[in-house]
Design a protein around this motif. Structure first.
Motif, short mmCIF file in Angstrom:
data_model
loop_
_atom_site.label_atom_id
_atom_site.label_comp_id
_atom_site.label_asym_id
_atom_site.label_seq_id
_atom_site.Cartn_x
_atom_site.Cartn_y
_atom_site.Cartn_z
N LEU A 50 0.86 -1.19 -0.02
CA LEU A 50 0.19 0.04 0.04
C LEU A 50 0.93 1.34 0.07
O LEU A 50 0.23 2.47 0.15
CB LEU A 50 -0.87 0.21 1.30
N GLY A 51 2.40 1.09 -0.06
CA GLY A 51 3.02 2.52 -0.25
C GLY A 51 3.09 2.87 -1.49
O GLY A 51 2.83 2.47 -2.62
N PRO A 103 -5.31 0.18 5.63
CA PRO A 103 -4.08 0.63 6.27
C PRO A 103 -4.34 1.74 7.19
O PRO A 103 -4.86 2.80 6.85
CB PRO A 103 -2.92 0.90 5.50
N PRO A 104 -3.61 2.03 8.21
CA PRO A 104 -3.64 3.26 9.24
C PRO A 104 -3.21 4.39 8.64
O PRO A 104 -2.19 4.46 7.79
CB PRO A 104 -3.17 2.86 10.40
#
Length: 439
Positions: A93-94, A182-183
């Protein structure tokens, strides 16, 4: 002469307007009411009945109904959705935005420019506008309602009636779904934030001086006298003359001295009758009835109200279903329709069927080759010459203007002279106007 209206004489015409060219016979009507010139019968404005629509039955068949035949339309078969199969592996997710752009702690921007000086006066501002001063607010009293009091009283008994929705849908427990999002936590950097800009480095504040005020110059009128003599006044002094007389003939009204006979058939037969004004019916004065007014109706007396509780739905609260399976973003659109490399199509150019000639171009056309020039003979003009006919007699130039004109001494305006005769210069005002006084 015939005085009976129902009887028609065989030797006299019965119509008012005769179309024949023969002279009209003498009647009592023609002798008593003479005919005046310029009076014609009014033209009828009634439209002519020329078009007559057909009364046959209209056939409802059109070209659309005859050409387009309806067909039976069946429903399109639906597509069976394939079973979802989650893919293997881990989703990164980056993004490049999170990797390249790190958050910094930013301080508030402090302007380095000097503060603006306001030139304000110490006078008090009057905030009372002309609208508030002229239009004052008045106190209005609230009107009392003439609506009768409601005699409805809700019932104290409980309304125990279940609906089909409450019977069919029983409440069931829900399991909340786990979120795999994701946070959203920002990655902080240890490096200090550099807040220097080109404005802070290059700009140097300077102290402003006092504003230059240009002194006001006093107006000084000229000492020389104003010359108001123009070219028009100097060259055009006016010629002594008299107004030309009009050659237009005098207007004389064409009228007759004979007495106008204003007697008509309408004035003789329809006399004025005395007419009285219509009688005005006076309405009786309204008298308020005595006693109390009964405002009860059949609806208030027969239909007794009940105390009803608001409807509470028994359907469970819809919450998002959460699953532990990772989200699969592949669709049939992405799998079936792949991105292909597209190239620009070359221009389709047909082969030249005719060859380009190599020899020298001969500019001789068929008109130049076959045309034979002929000698033109101009047509003799029989138009008379535009020459004025001259007479041997001497020209008589005598006019009424020359014979009847008497010359008079012109009255010249004293303002046309620089120094008017009979006047002495007195003073000049601030606008440059000269004033003279009589000697």
């Amino acid at each position: 002469l015939c005085f009976n209206r129902r009887h028609r004489c065989p030797h006299q015409p019965t119509g008012l307007f005769e179309k024949s060219e023969q002279p009209r016979s003498v009647t009592e009507y023609a002798e008593k009411y003479p005919e005046y010139e310029g009076v014609h019968p009014r033209q009828s404005m009634k439209p002519k009945q020329e078009y007559k629509a057909g009364r046959d039955l209209m056939d409802g068949t059109t070209t659309f109904k005859s050409d387009y035949i309806p067909f039976e339309v069946t429903r399109r078969p639906g597509r069976v959705q394939q079973e979802y199969k989650p893919g293997s592996g881990h989703i990164d997710l980056g993004t490049t935005y999170k990797m390249d752009y790190n958050p910094y702690k930013v301080q508030a921007f402090v302007a380095a420019r000097p503060k603006e000086r306001l030139h304000a006066t110490g006078a008090k501002l009057d905030t009372m506008p002309t609208y508030k001063d002229d239009f004052r607010a008045w106190e209005f009293s609230k009107r009392e309602l003439s609506k009768p009091e409601s005699s409805y009283r809700p019932s104290s008994s409980k309304f125990a009636n279940l609906t089909t929705f409450q019977n069919d849908f029983a409440p069931k427990g829900l399991v909340p779904r786990e979120s795999f999002k994701p946070p959203n936590v920002a990655r902080l950097s240890d490096a200090p934030f550099d807040s220097l800009t080109s404005h802070r480095i290059s700009y140097i504040p300077h102290q402003l001086g006092a504003k230059y005020v240009k002194p006001k110059e006093d107006y000084k009128p000229s000492d020389q006298p104003f010359e108001d003599l123009t070219i028009h006044r100097r060259d055009f002094q006016g010629l002594p003359g008299k107004l030309s007389k009009s050659c237009k003939p005098d207007f004389s009204k064409v009228a007759s001295d004979a007495r106008f006979d204003d007697s008509t058939e309408f004035r003789d037969r329809f006399q004025q009758w005395p007419v009285t004004l219509p009688k005005v019916h006076k309405l009786p004065e309204y008298v308020t009835p005595e006693g109390h007014m009964d405002l009860s109706t059949t609806s208030n007396m027969d239909y007794v109200g009940h105390k009803v509780q608001p409807f509470i739905p028994k359907r469970p609260i819809s919450r998002g279903r959460r699953s532990s399976v990772p989200f699969q973003g592949n669709t049939t659109m992405k799998e079936d329709f792949r991105k292909w490399e597209v190239r620009k199509q070359d221009m389709i150019k047909n082969k030249e069927e005719m060859g380009i000639p190599t020899g020298k171009f001969d500019g001789l056309s068929t008109f130049q080759a076959h045309y034979i020039p002929h000698q033109l003979n101009p047509v003799q003009s029989f138009k008379p010459q535009n020459v004025a006919t001259r007479s041997l007699a001497p020209f008589y130039d005598g006019t009424m203007y020359r014979t009847e004109y008497t010359s008079k001494k012109p009255d010249l305006c004293p303002a046309s002279f620089q120094n008017p005769p009979g006047y002495v210069f007195d003073d000049v005002d601030h606008r440059g106007h000269k004033y003279f006084r009589k000697m």
